[in-house]
Motif scaffolding. Structure first.
Motif, PDB file in Angstrom:
ATOM      1  N   ASN A 144     -13.264 -32.441  12.356  1.00 46.10           N
ATOM      2  CA  ASN A 144     -14.411 -32.480  13.209  1.00 46.10           C
ATOM      3  C   ASN A 144     -15.033 -31.052  13.163  1.00 46.10           C
ATOM      4  OD1 ASN A 144     -14.038 -35.060  13.654  1.00 46.10           O
ATOM      5  ND2 ASN A 144     -12.975 -34.794  15.742  1.00 46.10           N
ATOM      6  N   CYS A 145     -15.468 -30.538  12.138  1.00 45.46           N
ATOM      7  CA  CYS A 145     -16.024 -29.434  11.876  1.00 45.46           C
ATOM      8  C   CYS A 145     -17.273 -29.436  11.377  1.00 45.46           C
ATOM      9  CB  CYS A 145     -14.852 -28.386  11.439  1.00 45.46           C
ATOM     10  SG  CYS A 145     -14.589 -28.894   9.727  1.00 45.46           S
ATOM     11  N   ILE A 146     -18.113 -28.174  10.889  1.00 44.13           N
ATOM     12  CA  ILE A 146     -19.144 -28.142   9.971  1.00 44.13           C
ATOM     13  C   ILE A 146     -18.505 -28.303   8.562  1.00 44.13           C
ATOM     14  CG2 ILE A 146     -21.215 -26.958   9.335  1.00 44.13           C
ATOM     15  CD1 ILE A 146     -20.988 -25.475  12.115  1.00 44.13           C
ATOM     16  N   ARG A 147     -18.949 -29.533   8.029  1.00 44.99           N
ATOM     17  CA  ARG A 147     -18.676 -29.666   6.412  1.00 44.99           C
ATOM     18  C   ARG A 147     -19.171 -28.889   5.533  1.00 44.99           C
ATOM     19  NH1 ARG A 147     -15.808 -34.709   6.293  1.00 44.99           N
ATOM     20  NH2 ARG A 147     -14.659 -34.911   8.236  1.00 44.99           N
ATOM     21  N   ASN A 148     -18.873 -29.015   4.493  1.00 43.10           N
ATOM     22  CA  ASN A 148     -19.327 -28.425   3.112  1.00 43.10           C
ATOM     23  C   ASN A 148     -20.939 -28.555   3.222  1.00 43.10           C
ATOM     24  OD1 ASN A 148     -19.364 -27.048   0.538  1.00 43.10           O
ATOM     25  ND2 ASN A 148     -19.632 -29.272  -0.378  1.00 43.10           N
ATOM     26  N   ALA A 183     -14.856 -25.703  15.763  1.00 45.27           N
ATOM     27  CA  ALA A 183     -13.846 -25.859  14.910  1.00 45.27           C
ATOM     28  C   ALA A 183     -13.223 -27.520  15.361  1.00 45.27           C
ATOM     29  CB  ALA A 183     -12.592 -25.291  14.960  1.00 45.27           C
ATOM     30  N   PHE A 184     -13.875 -27.896  16.637  1.00 41.40           N
ATOM     31  CA  PHE A 184     -13.212 -29.124  17.253  1.00 41.40           C
ATOM     32  C   PHE A 184     -14.205 -29.673  17.773  1.00 41.40           C
ATOM     33  CE2 PHE A 184      -9.420 -26.621  16.598  1.00 41.40           C
ATOM     34  CZ  PHE A 184      -8.765 -27.410  16.043  1.00 41.40           C
ATOM     35  N   LYS A 188     -17.458 -34.931  13.140  1.00 42.58           N
ATOM     36  CA  LYS A 188     -17.754 -34.136  11.880  1.00 42.58           C
ATOM     37  C   LYS A 188     -19.250 -33.883  11.810  1.00 42.58           C
ATOM     38  CE  LYS A 188     -18.070 -38.296   9.131  1.00 42.58           C
ATOM     39  NZ  LYS A 188     -17.415 -39.255   8.304  1.00 42.58           N
ATOM     40  N   PHE A 189     -19.486 -32.685  11.121  1.00 42.82           N
ATOM     41  CA  PHE A 189     -21.052 -32.208  11.156  1.00 42.82           C
ATOM     42  C   PHE A 189     -21.447 -31.882   9.757  1.00 42.82           C
ATOM     43  CE2 PHE A 189     -24.599 -29.991  12.209  1.00 42.82           C
ATOM     44  CZ  PHE A 189     -25.190 -30.335  13.378  1.00 42.82           C
ATOM     45  N   ALA A 604     -15.801 -43.325  13.345  1.00 46.50           N
ATOM     46  CA  ALA A 604     -15.279 -42.732  14.641  1.00 46.50           C
ATOM     47  C   ALA A 604     -13.894 -42.006  14.492  1.00 46.50           C
ATOM     48  CB  ALA A 604     -15.057 -43.753  15.908  1.00 46.50           C
ATOM     49  N   MET A 605     -13.257 -42.072  13.234  1.00 48.93           N
ATOM     50  CA  MET A 605     -11.970 -41.411  12.907  1.00 48.93           C
ATOM     51  C   MET A 605     -12.149 -40.054  12.275  1.00 48.93           C
ATOM     52  SD  MET A 605      -9.925 -44.772  11.969  1.00 48.93           S
ATOM     53  CE  MET A 605      -9.574 -46.155  12.791  1.00 48.93           C
ATOM     54  N   THR A 606     -11.029 -39.335  12.568  1.00 50.86           N
ATOM     55  CA  THR A 606     -10.990 -38.027  11.979  1.00 50.86           C
ATOM     56  C   THR A 606     -10.627 -38.014  10.672  1.00 50.86           C
ATOM     57  OG1 THR A 606     -10.661 -37.105  14.078  1.00 50.86           O
ATOM     58  CG2 THR A 606      -9.976 -35.764  12.223  1.00 50.86           C
ATOM     59  N   ASP A 607      -9.359 -38.804  10.407  1.00 50.62           N
ATOM     60  CA  ASP A 607      -8.606 -38.891   9.024  1.00 50.62           C
ATOM     61  C   ASP A 607      -9.325 -39.712   7.977  1.00 50.62           C
ATOM     62  OD1 ASP A 607      -7.028 -37.869   7.346  1.00 50.62           O
ATOM     63  OD2 ASP A 607      -5.208 -39.274   8.055  1.00 50.62           O
TER      64      ASP A 607
END
Length: 607
Positions: A144-148, A183-184, A188-189, A604-607
């Protein structure tokens, strides 16, 4: 392409060392799995249906031939499951033309990353060490962060480009990497940036989309979009700023993400993306962003204002390649040679039309290598094919390739006089199919053959359609069509933006597929970005290729001179396509309408 500094190299190396320590402690039992999970995720390591999956970051899509060769080594030496995992997957997995489980592959994603599906976790630190030798990593490709940050694959070379977006994309990468405050995030963004007249980066479908442009006085700035996304709730981004001065980019993004971080739905994972916040709050969200931005400027002292010196420093890291001198022939003579060759070889002429794009430098062209071939999942490349692509890049493109949004590779620095030679070499390698932007140049996620979150398989559907449409005369007659396939509602295959979209759903453990028509990603081919509309009840896997054929037959019967599939769909509406799809169901005798459809909402999931 970007030239890494000593700091960049040391940072990537230190991150690899840190990950090795974390993995060693986890394998020894001194770092619990629950504690290790967020650490491996922010280094790009998922745990999927059968094995770990690694997502390698490719910022704004640029790769060197040296990096490609390391990716080939990883595919060849590490993308091999254990015997137990292999046996389990072989017993369960289906849908590949060879009947053999594909291992030793890299996979190009729609976000310009490269993924591997079979690397054992106990080998993961070795892989990170190997990636670091060529300045590659998996930092923030998950979690859950700023992605590529993604961009136009023709950034810096496009003939229709107003401003090169790559220096700004790199500044974004440096600013967002390990950003302590973000970072959290609630989820995701994703950020996409484009500097061209045509939106080849699908910016309206991102959490934040950035268009680099110039105002009437020639000053550089950004049109800022916010709140786009796919998943179970497709939303087109809204314009929050028509023109933001370029030096305020980071301060304004800080305001956008800080407000989202403050008010995003942490109480409901299914509604945690920024698109839900923007849609729910509308102008109130915009007002809060502007208020936060004002505070950042006036009270905090605008700490992330980009100086001209910093922009110049980063821009200087994008070194234009030194190309071998072309043959002593005029541009007119080269054009005449190409025209004559195309007239004598129909396929070469088609390749020039579909796979070769204009360049800022009139003596150069951008050439797309097609990774959409029968017998391979869209975007897949074997170790040998990765090595071959590296060799083509070294011979014809100054050692550089770009990963495209459509899961192909692009050679950005090809001399016009070398096009016939490249055509022959690419054809020998199997990369010269002139299907770019045509039906079989489809986008597809890995689906249920790999992904633990998928409702249905994507690859067999892609294969059945590709197998049916192998006649190049027919493909070129059909014209440019975006076909996108997702194995679940998370929309990794971008089915919402397909002229024809296919979504895998689950009914009581069985695979079904919803079909939509009329979506677009915002490119010149597609026009205004809009999600497609579902044309009826779901179809069985055995019916999908027939449904696609029925939609194409309807298009052919209705089209007028010069019309493409998407223009016909917009002119005649959905009903003729619905009728055609329903006839398929009637003719197959499958009158079962799936109810109780289950959508795995890993949106809605992280993994």
């Amino acid at each position: 392409m970007y030239q890494y500094t000593d700091f960049d190299r040391q940072f990537v190396r230190a991150r690899a060392d840190q990950y090795r320590d974390q993995l060693t402690r986890n394998l020894a039992g001194t770092l619990a799995d629950d504690d290790f999970r967020p650490l491996r995720l922010q280094n790009g390591w998922y745990v999927q249906r059968y094995a770990p999956m690694l997502r390698v970051a490719v910022p704004y899509g640029e790769l060197s031939s040296a990096q490609l060769r390391v990716l080939a080594t990883i595919a060849r030496d590490y993308d091999q499951p254990s015997a137990a995992v292999y046996q389990k997957a072989q017993l369960t997995q289906a849908g590949f033309g060879t009947g053999k489980m594909p291992v030793g592959y890299g996979h190009f994603s729609t976000r310009q990353n490269v993924q591997f599906n079979w690397i054992p976790l106990d080998k993961s630190a070795d892989v990170m060490d190997l990636l670091a030798t060529v300045n590659l990593h998996g930092i923030q490709t998950s979690g859950n962060c700023i992605r590529n940050t993604t961009s136009d694959e023709r950034a810096g070379i496009a003939a229709d480009e107003l401003v090169d977006p790559r220096p700004f994309a790199e500044i974004l990468r440096q600013w967002s990497t390990l950003h302590h405050e973000f970072a959290f995030l609630p989820r995701k963004f994703k950020v996409a940036i484009s500097g061209a007249q045509e939106d080849r980066a699908a910016t309206y479908w991102h959490d934040v989309g950035l268009h680099v442009l110039r105002d009437d006085e020639g000053a550089v700035g950004f049109k800022v979009l916010v709140g786009g996304g796919m998943g179970r709730t497709p939303v087109i981004a809204s314009t929050i700023r028509d023109f933001l001065p370029w030096n305020q980019l980071l301060n304004y993004l800080e305001a956008i993400i800080r407000v989202y971080n403050r008010w995003g739905r942490r109480d409901n994972l299914y509604k945690a993306r920024i698109k839900i916040l923007v849609k729910a709050e509308g102008q109130r969200y915009f007002d809060e962003v502007e208020a936060e931005f004002k505070q950042i400027l006036e009270i905090d002292g605008a700490p992330h204002t980009i100086s001209q010196q910093e922009l110049d420093r980063v821009t200087a890291c994008f070194v234009a390649p030194t190309l071998n001198a072309p043959k002593a022939e005029s541009s007119l003579k080269v054009s005449q040679i190409l025209r004559a060759t195309a007239e004598n070889d129909v396929e070469f002429g088609r390749w020039l039309k579909q796979n070769v794009a204009p360049h800022k430098n009139p003596d150069l062209r951008a050439v797309t290598l097609s990774f959409k071939r029968l017998g391979y999942a869209p975007g897949d490349a074997t170790a040998d094919q990765l090595d071959t692509a590296a060799a083509l890049a070294e011979q014809f493109s100054a050692g550089e390739v770009r990963v495209t949004h459509d899961q192909n590779l692009l050679l950005p620095w090809v001399r016009c006089d070398q096009l016939p030679e490249l055509w022959q070499a690419a054809r020998l390698a199997g990369f010269a199919k002139s299907n770019i932007r045509l039906l079989t140049d489809m986008i597809a996620c890995p689906g249920g053959d790999f992904c633990a979150l998928a409702n249905a398989r994507s690859i067999p559907i892609a294969e059945s359609i590709t197998e049916r449409y192998q006649d190049m005369d027919e493909l070129h007659d059909l014209g440019e069509i975006d076909l996108h396939i997702s194995g679940c509602i998370n929309s990794c295959g971008h089915h919402h933006s397909g002229h024809i979209g296919i979504l895998g759903v689950d009914k009581d453990g069985r695979e079904w597929y919803q079909v939509s028509v009329g979506g677009s990603d915002g490119s010149n081919l597609s026009g205004t970005p809009v999600p497609g509309k579902v044309i009826g009840p779901s179809f069985a896997a055995s019916e999908v290729a027939d449904v696609v054929a029925a939609l194409l037959d309807t298009y052919r019967s209705q089209r007028q001179s010069g019309e493409t599939f998407i223009t016909v769909a917009r002119r005649i509406g959905l009903q003729p396509f619905k009728d055609a799809a329903n006839r398929v169901r009637h003719e197959t005798g499958n009158n079962e309408t799936p109810h109780n459809i289950h959508l795995v909402t890993a949106d809605a999931m992280t993994d």
